[in-house]
Design a protein around this motif. Structure first.
Motif, mmCIF file in Angstrom:
data_model
loop_
_atom_site.group_PDB
_atom_site.id
_atom_site.type_symbol
_atom_site.label_atom_id
_atom_site.label_comp_id
_atom_site.label_asym_id
_atom_site.label_seq_id
_atom_site.Cartn_x
_atom_site.Cartn_y
_atom_site.Cartn_z
ATOM 1 N N LEU A 1 169.424 -17.343 63.704
ATOM 2 C CA LEU A 1 168.521 -18.118 64.552
ATOM 3 C C LEU A 1 167.451 -17.202 65.144
ATOM 4 O O LEU A 1 166.279 -17.586 65.244
ATOM 5 C CB LEU A 1 169.303 -18.810 65.668
ATOM 6 C CG LEU A 1 170.174 -19.999 65.244
ATOM 7 C CD1 LEU A 1 170.922 -20.548 66.448
ATOM 8 C CD2 LEU A 1 169.334 -21.093 64.591
ATOM 9 N N ALA A 2 167.866 -15.998 65.524
ATOM 10 C CA ALA A 2 166.891 -15.031 66.039
ATOM 11 C C ALA A 2 165.891 -14.652 64.957
ATOM 12 O O ALA A 2 164.682 -14.532 65.207
ATOM 13 C CB ALA A 2 167.615 -13.792 66.559
ATOM 14 N N GLY A 3 166.384 -14.471 63.722
ATOM 15 C CA GLY A 3 165.479 -14.157 62.621
ATOM 16 C C GLY A 3 164.527 -15.305 62.329
ATOM 17 O O GLY A 3 163.338 -15.082 62.051
ATOM 18 N N ALA A 4 165.040 -16.542 62.404
ATOM 19 C CA ALA A 4 164.178 -17.700 62.192
ATOM 20 C C ALA A 4 163.099 -17.787 63.254
ATOM 21 O O ALA A 4 161.931 -18.093 62.966
ATOM 22 C CB ALA A 4 165.024 -18.980 62.192
ATOM 23 N N LEU A 5 163.485 -17.509 64.492
ATOM 24 C CA LEU A 5 162.499 -17.513 65.577
ATOM 25 C C LEU A 5 161.450 -16.432 65.355
ATOM 26 O O LEU A 5 160.248 -16.661 65.553
ATOM 27 C CB LEU A 5 163.208 -17.300 66.917
ATOM 28 C CG LEU A 5 162.314 -17.252 68.161
ATOM 29 C CD1 LEU A 5 161.579 -18.577 68.333
ATOM 30 C CD2 LEU A 5 163.145 -16.933 69.403
ATOM 31 N N GLY A 6 161.905 -15.257 64.906
ATOM 32 C CA GLY A 6 160.961 -14.183 64.623
ATOM 33 C C GLY A 6 159.988 -14.555 63.525
ATOM 34 O O GLY A 6 158.786 -14.302 63.623
ATOM 35 N N GLY A 7 160.496 -15.193 62.457
ATOM 36 C CA GLY A 7 159.616 -15.617 61.380
ATOM 37 C C GLY A 7 158.642 -16.697 61.805
ATOM 38 O O GLY A 7 157.484 -16.711 61.375
#
Length: 401
Positions: free
Chosen positions: A349-355
């Motif tokens: 989820l953190a990676g998705a937010l970063g993307g």
């Protein structure tokens, strides 16, 4: 048990190599496909965002499958979901249907979830002395498939021409075949199942020491935070790199090669980081990883994309290997798969937010500005891990009875 662990690691290595072919192709061409099919560069980050979100959504269901049926079933099912995502992505590109492409990217994320859970599977029956080493070997094995994946662009063009599909989808078709074999390897060869063996050995310890979970809760949260933030930083910068290079006239082959060296940095030296984690401790390696991430962002801000991406991969690798091994060392019994699944959920989820954030930041502040913004969470991790390490070195206060 030593023989079982060796077999487990060997099977996980084979699955990671095969599955990495599909993952590597997605990383290299996903943002390009998203921009091409949507007709808008602002949607270039959709590939990383949706695939990372998909990995997060798959984390808990795969963890539940692990608890009930074992690692061999959960890893095989996750790989098959990723195959479906690849097929949907190819169809969406051929039909120029952007919503279908987004769905395909989401299903593709299950392949990334399999890779993340494979590293935990390597620790199920590992000895305490070699937990980080075994985990890092499985992480390292993804180098072969993931580095080869972006370089499938050339052969993929030939395959696409044979079947009459869009040029950019050819490497995805190669990934389908590799992932199908990976699913078979997981389901048929990952026996006896390491999860059930590991749980049987720690259930009694969990019963006799119920205070362990409470005492370690703060460090569990720290390990999960390190994984999440490091992943978000890496995804945000990496996902925008193909678009940045295309805007500067780079051909697809050059983009694939650039992503390859980045992925080599992510996985190539992971055994060294695993060895260091076993020798000098998790906090030291995590701090080293954050320093590498900071250096990467500084180099990228000066225009050296290739070198910066290598350092970015190395920083992610050190942080992920050490924090994952740290998390595994704090878990036992029935809590293991459940908390590991939650960790992967938060991480993705953190990676998705970063993307998701990376696209608008790239459009407004440029590639160098994106690197500067990504440095903020890195500093936060350094502070948190340093405080934890200092607390660990302080003697416990005396308790008066």
């Amino acid at each position: 048990m030593v023989a079982v662990q060796r077999r487990t690691v060997a099977v996980l290595v084979a699955g990671q190599i095969l599955g990495g072919l599909g993952i590597g192709a997605t990383l290299s061409l996903g943002s390009v496909l998203a921009a091409d099919v949507s007709g808008n560069d602002a949607f270039a980050g959709a590939a990383a965002t949706l695939s990372t979100l998909g990995a997060g959504l798959a984390a808990l269901p795969l963890a539940r499958l692990t608890e009930r049926f074992g690692r061999h079933t959960s890893l095989a099912v996750g790989t098959m979901i990723s195959v479906l995502g690849t097929i949907l992505s190819v169809l969406a590109t051929a039909l120029v249907v952007f919503p279908l492409l987004l769905l395909g990217f989401t299903f593709l994320g299950a392949g990334a979830a399999v890779g993340l859970q494979s590293r935990f599977a390597a620790t199920d029956v590992a000895s305490t002395r070699h937990r980080s080493r075994d985990l890092s070997i499985v992480v390292w094995s993804a180098t072969i498939g993931s580095v080869a994946g972006p370089n499938l662009v050339g052969p993929g063009e030939v395959v696409a021409a044979w079947v009459g599909m869009p040029t950019l989808t050819g490497s995805f078709l190669i990934g389908v075949a590799a992932q199908l074999v990976a699913a078979i390897v997981y389901f048929a060869a990952l026996r006896p199942d390491p999860y059930f063996l590991g749980r049987a050995g720690t259930d009694q310890l969990e019963i006799t020491q119920p205070e362990v979970a409470s005492r370690n809760r703060g460090r569990v949260l720290l390990a999960i935070s390190v994984l999440a933030i490091s992943h978000a930083v890496m995804v945000s910068v990496m996902s925008m790199t193909p678009v940045h290079l295309m805007h500067h006239g780079a051909p697809l082959a050059e983009i694939g090669a650039t992503l390859s060296v980045h992925i080599a940095g992510m996985y190539g030296l992971s055994p060294i980081f695993g060895w260091l984690s076993d020798r000098v401790g998790y906090p030291a390696v995590i701090l080293g990883g954050q320093i590498l991430l900071g250096l990467a962002l500084a180099v990228i801000s000066q225009g050296s994309v290739g070198i910066g991406l290598v350092l970015l991969g190395l920083g992610w690798s050190a942080s992920t290997v050490a924090a994952s091994a740290m998390l595994s060392s704090l878990l036992s019994g029935t809590a293991r798969a459940r908390v590991q699944g939650r960790s992967d959920l938060v991480m993705n989820l953190a990676g998705a937010l970063g993307g998701a954030i990376a696209g608008p930041v790239l459009a407004t502040a440029g590639y160098e500005g994106l690197s500067a913004v990504a440095a903020i969470p890195v500093v936060m991790v350094v502070v948190a891990v340093t405080i934890d390490a200092l607390r660990a070195t302080q003697p416990s206060p005396l308790r008066l009875r």
